[in-house]
Design an enzyme around this catalytic site. Structure first.
Site, mmCIF file in Angstrom:
data_model
loop_
_atom_site.group_PDB
_atom_site.id
_atom_site.type_symbol
_atom_site.label_atom_id
_atom_site.label_comp_id
_atom_site.label_asym_id
_atom_site.label_seq_id
_atom_site.Cartn_x
_atom_site.Cartn_y
_atom_site.Cartn_z
ATOM 1 N N HIS A 1 0.852 -1.193 0.000
ATOM 2 C CA HIS A 1 0.000 0.000 0.000
ATOM 3 C C HIS A 1 0.884 1.238 0.000
ATOM 4 O O HIS A 1 2.113 1.138 -0.142
ATOM 5 C CB HIS A 1 -1.001 -0.029 1.163
ATOM 6 C CG HIS A 1 -0.379 -0.080 2.543
ATOM 7 N ND1 HIS A 1 0.358 0.950 3.066
ATOM 8 C CD2 HIS A 1 -0.386 -1.051 3.497
ATOM 9 C CE1 HIS A 1 0.759 0.631 4.289
ATOM 10 N NE2 HIS A 1 0.331 -0.592 4.566
ATOM 11 N N HIS B 1 4.219 1.338 2.099
ATOM 12 C CA HIS B 1 5.371 0.628 1.524
ATOM 13 C C HIS B 1 5.906 1.402 0.322
ATOM 14 O O HIS B 1 7.116 1.540 0.146
ATOM 15 C CB HIS B 1 4.967 -0.779 1.057
ATOM 16 C CG HIS B 1 4.291 -1.589 2.126
ATOM 17 N ND1 HIS B 1 2.957 -1.878 2.092
ATOM 18 C CD2 HIS B 1 4.780 -2.144 3.261
ATOM 19 C CE1 HIS B 1 2.637 -2.587 3.163
ATOM 20 N NE2 HIS B 1 3.721 -2.756 3.892
ATOM 21 N N CYS C 1 2.722 -11.606 19.929
ATOM 22 C CA CYS C 1 1.861 -10.988 18.911
ATOM 23 C C CYS C 1 2.336 -11.455 17.542
ATOM 24 O O CYS C 1 3.471 -11.148 17.150
ATOM 25 C CB CYS C 1 1.917 -9.464 19.000
ATOM 26 S SG CYS C 1 1.014 -8.704 17.632
ATOM 27 N N CYS D 1 3.160 -8.499 15.118
ATOM 28 C CA CYS D 1 4.496 -7.900 15.276
ATOM 29 C C CYS D 1 5.591 -8.947 15.185
ATOM 30 O O CYS D 1 6.763 -8.595 15.102
ATOM 31 C CB CYS D 1 4.648 -7.219 16.626
ATOM 32 S SG CYS D 1 3.475 -5.924 16.943
ATOM 33 N N CYS E 1 -1.844 -5.722 22.647
ATOM 34 C CA CYS E 1 -0.615 -5.386 21.922
ATOM 35 C C CYS E 1 -0.605 -3.875 21.666
ATOM 36 O O CYS E 1 -1.581 -3.339 21.132
ATOM 37 C CB CYS E 1 -0.573 -6.137 20.584
ATOM 38 S SG CYS E 1 0.608 -5.399 19.435
ATOM 39 N N HIS F 1 -1.110 -3.295 17.695
ATOM 40 C CA HIS F 1 -2.316 -3.762 17.002
ATOM 41 C C HIS F 1 -3.578 -3.670 17.859
ATOM 42 O O HIS F 1 -4.675 -3.947 17.374
ATOM 43 C CB HIS F 1 -2.128 -5.226 16.555
ATOM 44 C CG HIS F 1 -1.066 -5.370 15.511
ATOM 45 N ND1 HIS F 1 0.262 -5.576 15.814
ATOM 46 C CD2 HIS F 1 -1.133 -5.299 14.167
ATOM 47 C CE1 HIS F 1 0.957 -5.634 14.697
ATOM 48 N NE2 HIS F 1 0.144 -5.480 13.684
ATOM 49 N N LYS G 1 -3.103 5.157 11.556
ATOM 50 C CA LYS G 1 -2.005 4.678 10.715
ATOM 51 C C LYS G 1 -2.590 3.875 9.552
ATOM 52 O O LYS G 1 -3.453 3.018 9.757
ATOM 53 C CB LYS G 1 -1.083 3.764 11.527
ATOM 54 C CG LYS G 1 0.074 3.243 10.694
ATOM 55 C CD LYS G 1 0.860 2.154 11.410
ATOM 56 C CE LYS G 1 1.903 1.573 10.462
ATOM 57 N NZ LYS G 1 2.449 0.312 10.891
ATOM 58 N N LYS H 1 -2.598 -2.511 6.666
ATOM 59 C CA LYS H 1 -3.446 -3.566 6.123
ATOM 60 C C LYS H 1 -4.394 -4.107 7.191
ATOM 61 O O LYS H 1 -5.528 -4.453 6.902
ATOM 62 C CB LYS H 1 -2.593 -4.672 5.488
ATOM 63 C CG LYS H 1 -1.345 -5.039 6.258
ATOM 64 C CD LYS H 1 -0.257 -5.589 5.349
ATOM 65 C CE LYS H 1 1.063 -5.725 6.118
ATOM 66 N NZ LYS H 1 2.218 -5.855 5.280
#
Ligand code: ME8
Length: 638
Positions: free
Chosen positions: A21, A24, A129, A132, A146, A149, A299, A302
């Site tokens: 996305h 990246h 997690c 991560c 977490c 997330h 943020k 995905k």
């Protein structure tokens, strides 16, 4: 090797559990801009990027799709690699962690660290997690979740191998202190030091038992375990250079720089240098850390499903506009919000007005007054001397700031020069000089402008390579990246040779015109009367409640808006809708709508549309159909 200085920059190697996305795309684009900048300084530069293909996260994602991890890795890795040419990334090496050579190198590195006595077998319990790919201590959790997330975590206790990271905490603290440029911007250096100061640095669990996870590199000293994905992934930065003996390793590693976002600061600022130290490998030269691209304050990621597709932006607005926008809009190190309005504003104000108009005006005047040939300058007077001094200082500042990754400030300096050129045109009024037959002064003014624009074009090459080459061609010049040296542009004014043939006109950055009255609507609306429909026919329709995440004008049709609509799926839908006459993009972002979700995808004026919005129209206008209360995106309408 050419005898040129080397430069080496890496992006993170991206996980293959979801498609690329904008986040990246940003890191890969910035890596290319930095590498091109160094190439433009006469250096030999290399980008390494790639995909991170092992670990729980990938195994689970493949499982969900009922394919093997290798199949998933092959297809998503190809998407990451395939994106690079669309982003304009060149001179890159693409590494995959499932590559045999890389796996052998990971085992070689592990063995060195093991033989050194820095790996031991022990028992560990922690909150794991998979998002991560790391353990968290109870202290690190946020309300039991977490911190990245915000998801509940499983407590896992098992026997594993550990890397004695704690042994190197004191050394690392001192190394970061003695190398103030190692991690930048400064706030991330402070954050890294705070991680080291926060208490004892724990040892790093670097294995997973095969009974739980098969998908990884087997430990060379125990076949019942695979390597922890981070220990494997970080090594891609040197396996791409054929560590330990390869020539590339010798040439590039001593100047190696990494580029990452702040999410992966700890593995790069703590795990990686301690791993290198243990194995007796030199530490990287610099870690450059950027912030997040946000969508409506969250943020872009995905897992949150609020991602922007970079290819869609590039196909709508063009590659150079995309590259300019992301570098100019994000102050490196800070977060930035992505909106199409901001991109259009930059295009219209900075590119079309300030630069594009100036360039086309200057070419048109050179055509009218000198038959499209570069005139020889006469005597430079005070305004010309001042402008030359300004060229020197603004280009110096541009290059210094660019080298420090302060791209937004660097471009602002370049635009200070461009705006001064616009003022110089107005102030020196070439049309008056022409009328008054002041030929020599007219030639000087035109030469000043053409030479200045040549300097601008060359310095812009790292950011907007396509436009830079076009500008230079229109100035009668070519661009050979292998022989560039933009540092000499700071001092030497007057490198443009008089007599060169110029283009007669130019239209580099057309404005995105929001109001062209003759555009055809391409709305998906039916006729007023429709034949009778059975209940079974009606049931064929998949109607869903959705939330509009982004809205922007279609680049080629004024009556159409391009929307990203959240239907509760892994990715928002791209929908083109003929509602632009009735809604400004800004006013519908965040609104709920009803979407026909099972129409075949089609292209409307080159933009993909994966659904249709329901609307109601009468003689007073059109409005969107929406649930009367806010409903979860994806809820069925029946
Ligand atoms: O972390 N804004 O891979 P990953 C800006 N495999 N940049 C973003 C972003 C956003 N919203 N989202 C992602 C991994 N990025 C590991 C790395 S390296 C040895 C292993 C970019 O697929 C940014 O560069 O989660 C971030 O650090 C990276 O993608 C994370 O990619």
């Amino acid at each position: 090797m050419s005898g040129k200085a080397s430069f080496y920059i890496t992006t993170p190697i991206y996980y293959v559990n979801a498609k690329p996305h904008l986040g990246h795309a940003y890191t890969s684009t910035v890596a290319d801009c930095i590498a091109r900048f160094h190439r433009a300084l006469g250096e030999d530069s290399l980008v390494v990027t790639g995909t991170d293909e092992h670990g729980d996260k990938i195994a689970q994602a493949a499982d969900k799709q009922k394919i093997s991890p290798q199949e998933l890795a092959d297809s998503v890795s190809a998407e990451f690699k395939g994106l690079l040419p669309f982003l304009g990334v060149e001179n890159f090496r693409f590494i995959r962690t499932t590559n045999q050579k890389h796996k052998a190198l990971v085992q070689q590195f592990l063995q060195i660290v093991y033989d050194k006595g820095d790996i031991y077998f022990g028992e560990y319990g922690g909150y794991y997690c998979t998002g991560c790919e790391r353990f968290y201590t109870e202290k690190e959790l946020e309300n039991g979740l977490c911190p990245q997330h915000l998801a509940p975590l499983d407590f896992i206790s098992e026997k594993n191998y550990f890397f004695r990271m704690s042994k190197y905490a004191g050394w690392l603290r001192q190394y970061i202190t003695e190398h103030p440029d190692l991690i930048q911007p400064e706030r991330y250096r402070t954050e890294a030091l705070a991680l080291l100061d926060s208490g004892e640095l724990e040892d790093l669990c670097i294995s997973r038992p095969k009974s739980r996870l098969q998908w990884g590199v087997e430990l060379p000293f125990d076949h019942n375990f695979v390597c922890y994905v981070w220990f494997d992934a970080l090594l891609s930065y040197i396996s791409a250079l054929d560590w330990p003996e390869g020539d590339d390793f010798k040439n590039y590693w001593p100047v190696g720089q990494h580029l990452i976002a702040k999410d992966i600061l700890k593995p790069h600022a703590v795990f990686w240098p301690t791993m290198l130290k243990s194995a007796g490998v030199e530490i990287y030269r610099r870690l450059n850390v950027h912030g997040y691209w946000l969508m409506r304050d969250a943020k872009m990621s995905k897992s949150l499903g609020n991602v922007v597709d970079p290819l869609q932006i590039i196909s709508c607005y063009g590659l150079d506009v995309f590259r300019y926008f992301v570098l100019r809009e994000m102050h490196f190190g800070n977060d930035a919000s992505f909106t199409v309005e901001a991109l259009i504003t930059r295009q219209n104000a900075d590119l079309s007005n300030d630069l594009g108009n100036l360039f086309s005006r200057v070419l048109a005047m050179a055509d009218k007054y000198f038959g499209a040939v570069v005139p020889a300058p006469g005597v430079y007077e005070q305004p010309e001397i001042e402008l030359q001094t300004l060229a020197g200082t603004t280009l110096q500042n541009f290059q210094t700031l660019f080298a420090a990754c302060r791209f937004a400030n660097a471009l602002e300096c370049l635009w200070e020069f461009i705006r001064a050129l616009n003022k110089y045109v107005d102030f020196s009024a070439p049309w008056v000089l022409f009328k008054e037959n002041k030929q020599e002064k007219l030639a000087t003014v035109l030469y000043m402008l053409l030479e200045s624009l040549r300097k601008v074009a060359l310095n812009l090459w790292p950011v907007m390579p396509g436009s830079s080459v076009k500008m230079l061609e229109q100035l009668g010049l070519g661009l050979d990246p292998a022989n560039l040296d933009i540092s000499r542009e700071i001092e030497n004014f007057g490198l443009l040779t008089p007599g060169l043939a110029l283009a007669k006109h130019s239209n580099l950055f057309p404005r995105f015109d929001l109001k062209k009255p003759d555009e055809q609507a391409e709305a998906d609306r039916g006729a007023d009367t429709v034949p009778a429909c059975t209940f079974a026919d009606f049931q064929k329709l998949d109607l869903r409640a959705g939330t509009i995440l982004t809205a922007e004008q279609h680049p080629d049709a004024d009556k159409l808006l391009c929307l990203q609509v959240d239907l509760g799926e892994t990715k928002p839908r791209s929908i083109v809708s003929g509602i632009s006459e009735f809604y400004a993009p800004r006013e519908i972002i965040g609104r709920q709508v009803v979407v026909v979700a099972n129409l075949p995808t089609r292209k409307i004026r080159k933009v993909e549309s994966q659904g249709m919005l329901l609307t109601v129209q009468d003689e007073t206008g059109l409005c969107l159909v929406a649930p009367s209360d806010v409903k979860k995106p994806g809820s069925r309408v029946s």
